[in-house]
Scaffold this active site. Sequence first.
Site: not given
Length: 332
Positions: A25-27, A109, A211
Amino acid sequence: MKSSCRLNPLIIGDIKIDHPFLLAPMAGVTDLPYRLLCKEMGAGLLYTEMVSAKGMYYNSPNTGPLLAKEEWERPIAAQIFGSEPELMADMAVRVQEMGFDLIDINMGCPVPKIVNNGDGSALMKDPVLAGKIIKAMADRLSVPVTVKIRKGFDDEHVNAVEMAKIAEQSGAAAVAVHGRTREQYYSGKADWDIIRQVKEAVSIPVIGNGDINSPLDAEAMLRETGCDGFMIARGAKGNPWIFKELCHYFDTGELMPRPEIEEIIQMILRHARMMIEYKGEYIGIREMRKHVSWYTHGLAGAAKLRDQVNHAESIGELEAIIRNNGASSVDK
């Protein structure tokens, strides 16, 4: 190069994920259009952008689009954040009713406005409260509850193992571990050894994060940690192909060649058209600017292209810029 390992499906609760490669999940990244591209490339599990439980409670107009989904995405997880157990549970029930297969709790986050409210990675400093949130949600939901944590809040408070044990005891079905502290944000090298320690400490699935930019990185993480799944974050920005490459490598032991220029161009333009269809041309084109920067990273003339794209206001302008610059670029 031949791979010496093969992967088992990832089982989270009653959800079977054939390819244990997860789109993190990435805003501002994992919206509906980009999830489609990654799904087509083989991502086994998709996550929404993180959604505020309070925002849902107060019916913020921003939460609806974040939770938009399609049937073809399944299995799909919604990620929510907050720090009030009952509110989190209430909103999780609402999300479950929308048809999501899993619900993930963001405890990683690092953004100040999130942390300063006691949410996200701030919960790494309060394992007892974290456990109460997980339990409140797990007791109310029929779908699996998962948790995303970090190595710790800072180097003096490395407690991912403690947090993972509490998550398991509180009813979490899996835990994802980002091998950096909150204070590191995304800098430095991810500590994969903390992922190994978590894997050895709990019996629920452990998903490694940090990574993973190539199949060889995933293989190295598997060898060093024994993790059950791989969460791909920055390695997927402008690179939906990474999921295809991961699946191919672990199926055949062979590395795929990177996409040619024309394939990159076609992906950018398709992505742009989907963004426009979903968000309208004004917003869609502007949101594509960052994606184009990621797609073209490392290409000849990328800086010039990015400057031109940042002034594009229509799909026609964007296509002309991409094609004109693409003709003079070298392979990615």
